[in-house]
Design a protein around this motif. Structure first.
Motif, PDB file in Angstrom:
ATOM      1  N   PHE A  63       5.685   8.028   6.637  1.00  0.00           N
ATOM      2  CA  PHE A  63       7.088   8.089   7.079  1.00  0.00           C
ATOM      3  C   PHE A  63       7.784   9.347   6.554  1.00  0.00           C
ATOM      4  O   PHE A  63       8.926   9.615   6.887  1.00  0.00           O
ATOM      5  N   GLY A  64       7.127  10.075   5.705  1.00  0.00           N
ATOM      6  CA  GLY A  64       7.695  11.330   5.188  1.00  0.00           C
ATOM      7  C   GLY A  64       8.713  11.124   4.077  1.00  0.00           C
ATOM      8  O   GLY A  64       9.366  12.068   3.642  1.00  0.00           O
ATOM      9  N   ARG A  65       8.851   9.884   3.570  1.00  0.00           N
ATOM     10  CA  ARG A  65       9.877   9.623   2.548  1.00  0.00           C
ATOM     11  C   ARG A  65       9.428  10.128   1.188  1.00  0.00           C
ATOM     12  O   ARG A  65      10.251  10.475   0.344  1.00  0.00           O
ATOM     13  N   THR A 123       3.083  11.988  -0.817  1.00  0.00           N
ATOM     14  CA  THR A 123       1.847  11.200  -0.790  1.00  0.00           C
ATOM     15  C   THR A 123       1.032  11.542   0.447  1.00  0.00           C
ATOM     16  O   THR A 123       1.585  11.850   1.503  1.00  0.00           O
ATOM     17  N   ASN A 165       4.864  -1.512   0.322  1.00  0.00           N
ATOM     18  CA  ASN A 165       6.078  -0.812  -0.144  1.00  0.00           C
ATOM     19  C   ASN A 165       7.329  -1.685   0.014  1.00  0.00           C
ATOM     20  O   ASN A 165       8.198  -1.399   0.839  1.00  0.00           O
ATOM     21  N   PRO A 166       7.431  -2.763  -0.776  1.00  0.00           N
ATOM     22  CA  PRO A 166       8.534  -3.715  -0.574  1.00  0.00           C
ATOM     23  C   PRO A 166       9.921  -3.085  -0.641  1.00  0.00           C
ATOM     24  O   PRO A 166      10.861  -3.596  -0.044  1.00  0.00           O
ATOM     25  N   PHE A 167      10.062  -1.959  -1.334  1.00  0.00           N
ATOM     26  CA  PHE A 167      11.374  -1.295  -1.375  1.00  0.00           C
ATOM     27  C   PHE A 167      11.783  -0.875   0.031  1.00  0.00           C
ATOM     28  O   PHE A 167      12.962  -0.879   0.384  1.00  0.00           O
ATOM     29  N   TYR A 168      10.801  -0.509   0.854  1.00  0.00           N
ATOM     30  CA  TYR A 168      11.081  -0.065   2.226  1.00  0.00           C
ATOM     31  C   TYR A 168      10.726  -1.131   3.262  1.00  0.00           C
ATOM     32  O   TYR A 168      10.936  -0.934   4.459  1.00  0.00           O
ATOM     33  N   GLU A 225      -1.602   5.128  -0.152  1.00  0.00           N
ATOM     34  CA  GLU A 225      -0.988   6.458  -0.292  1.00  0.00           C
ATOM     35  C   GLU A 225      -1.364   7.077  -1.625  1.00  0.00           C
ATOM     36  O   GLU A 225      -1.217   6.447  -2.666  1.00  0.00           O
ATOM     37  N   ARG A 266      -0.180  -1.565 -12.126  1.00  0.00           N
ATOM     38  CA  ARG A 266       0.839  -2.636 -12.054  1.00  0.00           C
ATOM     39  C   ARG A 266       0.932  -3.151 -10.619  1.00  0.00           C
ATOM     40  O   ARG A 266       0.506  -2.462  -9.682  1.00  0.00           O
ATOM     41  N   ARG A 316       6.349  -3.697  -6.306  1.00  0.00           N
ATOM     42  CA  ARG A 316       7.549  -4.530  -6.313  1.00  0.00           C
ATOM     43  C   ARG A 316       8.690  -3.791  -5.646  1.00  0.00           C
ATOM     44  O   ARG A 316       8.581  -2.591  -5.343  1.00  0.00           O
TER      45      ARG A 316
HETATM   46  C1  LIG Z   1       1.913   5.353  -7.768  1.00  0.00           C
HETATM   47  C2  LIG Z   1       2.818   4.798  -6.707  1.00  0.00           C
HETATM   48  C3  LIG Z   1       3.437   3.575  -6.923  1.00  0.00           C
HETATM   49  C4  LIG Z   1       4.286   3.044  -5.963  1.00  0.00           C
HETATM   50  N1  LIG Z   1       4.884   1.840  -6.201  1.00  0.00           N
HETATM   51  C5  LIG Z   1       5.718   1.300  -5.278  1.00  0.00           C
HETATM   52  C6  LIG Z   1       6.345   0.042  -5.503  1.00  0.00           C
HETATM   53  O1  LIG Z   1       6.171  -0.607  -6.541  1.00  0.00           O
HETATM   54  N2  LIG Z   1       7.172  -0.437  -4.531  1.00  0.00           N
HETATM   55  C7  LIG Z   1       7.390   0.236  -3.363  1.00  0.00           C
HETATM   56  O2  LIG Z   1       8.135  -0.253  -2.525  1.00  0.00           O
HETATM   57  N3  LIG Z   1       6.803   1.430  -3.108  1.00  0.00           N
HETATM   58  C8  LIG Z   1       5.968   1.973  -4.037  1.00  0.00           C
HETATM   59  N4  LIG Z   1       5.347   3.172  -3.804  1.00  0.00           N
HETATM   60  C9  LIG Z   1       5.346   3.724  -2.454  1.00  0.00           C
HETATM   61  C10 LIG Z   1       6.482   4.648  -2.149  1.00  0.00           C
HETATM   62  O3  LIG Z   1       7.569   3.873  -1.761  1.00  0.00           O
HETATM   63  C11 LIG Z   1       5.952   5.488  -0.981  1.00  0.00           C
HETATM   64  O4  LIG Z   1       5.053   6.428  -1.517  1.00  0.00           O
HETATM   65  C12 LIG Z   1       7.048   6.135  -0.232  1.00  0.00           C
HETATM   66  O5  LIG Z   1       7.690   5.139   0.521  1.00  0.00           O
HETATM   67  C13 LIG Z   1       6.561   7.236   0.689  1.00  0.00           C
HETATM   68  O6  LIG Z   1       5.856   6.720   1.762  1.00  0.00           O
HETATM   69  P1  LIG Z   1       5.682   7.603   3.085  1.00  0.00           P
HETATM   70  O7  LIG Z   1       5.004   8.884   2.710  1.00  0.00           O
HETATM   71  O8  LIG Z   1       4.857   6.757   4.015  1.00  0.00           O
HETATM   72  O9  LIG Z   1       7.053   7.869   3.661  1.00  0.00           O
HETATM   73  C14 LIG Z   1       4.528   3.744  -4.752  1.00  0.00           C
HETATM   74  C15 LIG Z   1       3.896   4.997  -4.550  1.00  0.00           C
HETATM   75  C16 LIG Z   1       3.059   5.524  -5.503  1.00  0.00           C
HETATM   76  C17 LIG Z   1       2.407   6.852  -5.268  1.00  0.00           C
END
Ligand SMILES: Cc1cc2nc3c(=O)[nH]c(=O)nc-3n(C[C@H](O)[C@H](O)[C@H](O)COP(=O)(O)O)c2cc1C
Length: 203
Positions: A67-69, A78, A119-122, A130, A155, A158
């Protein structure tokens, strides 16, 4: 080139045998960690522990657009694997943050951190895998071949209250990964023949 290529456990084990690389000791006991985080049943915890004891896992494939975030919002770019590679990883591989080694197009091997999950945050709808490499490439890597060696678990994934908290958690993962990968048994995996071999398709 096939878009999705993955080579797992068997190759890893033979690579380890040929190099006499010792089994990995995990930095934390996931069984206890998962119990605390998710109140999983005893049998679930056993499965997770068994899955993690299969590490290291080796996987590779073409880098595709996410998604480029990562680069825009988090400042933590990533490299995403295509769905075929994500689906070829064991479904039982626990979601969460991992660390290991990675290279692009059979180039130098760098430390990396890895996210496996939704990626529960998103609130993503697809499981993604990734890789954030601890190296500044200064260019787009789309279309190139990424190979990874998943060495250890950090971990569970979350959600977070804020973007800043997510960034801080990943920064913490990076610091832990750097230290763990300097340990002799984990450092040896940087030299695994997989990183210079031609990839063979799983199809
Ligand atoms: C080491 C690592 C740990 C991550 N941990 C979480 C997490 O706990 N929760 C979450 O929602 N996203 C986590 N992410 C994912 C990021 O949200 C994700 O890399 C970001 O959304 C970019 O995604 P995109 O390139 O598809 O846009 C993590 C990413 C990495 C590299």
């Amino acid at each position: 080139m096939e878009r999705g290529i993955v080579i797992l456990g068997k190759l890893a084990r033979s690579a380890l045998r040929s190099q006499r690389i010792p089994q990995i000791n995990h930095p934390l006991a996931p069984e206890i960690h998962f119990k605390r985080q998710h109140s999983r049943s005893g049998s679930d915890c056993k499965e997770i522990w068994e899955m993690l004891s299969q590490l290291p896992l080796f996987a590779g494939g073409e880098i595709v657009r996410g998604f480029g975030r990562g680069s825009k919002e988090l400042g933590i770019p990533t490299a995403n694997f295509p769905l075929e590679v994500v689906k070829s990883l064991p479904e039982s591989l626990p979601t969460g943050a991992y660390y290991g080694w990675a290279n692009v197009d059979n180039g130098p091997v760098h430390k990396m951190v890895l996210s496996v999950g939704w990626n529960p945050f998103y609130n993503n709808k697809e499981r993604s895998v990734e890789t954030h490499m601890l190296h500044d490439f200064n260019c787009d890597l789309y279309g190139q071949t990424l190979k990874i060696c998943i060495v250890g678990y950090l971990r569970p994934e979350r959600s977070f209250d804020s973007l800043e908290s997510l960034i801080a958690a990943i920064r913490g993962d990076i610091e832990q990964a750097k230290a763990s990968l300097d340990e002799a048994d984990k450092a040896k995996l940087k030299e695994a023949p997989y990183f210079t071999e031609k990839l063979c398709s799983s199809k």
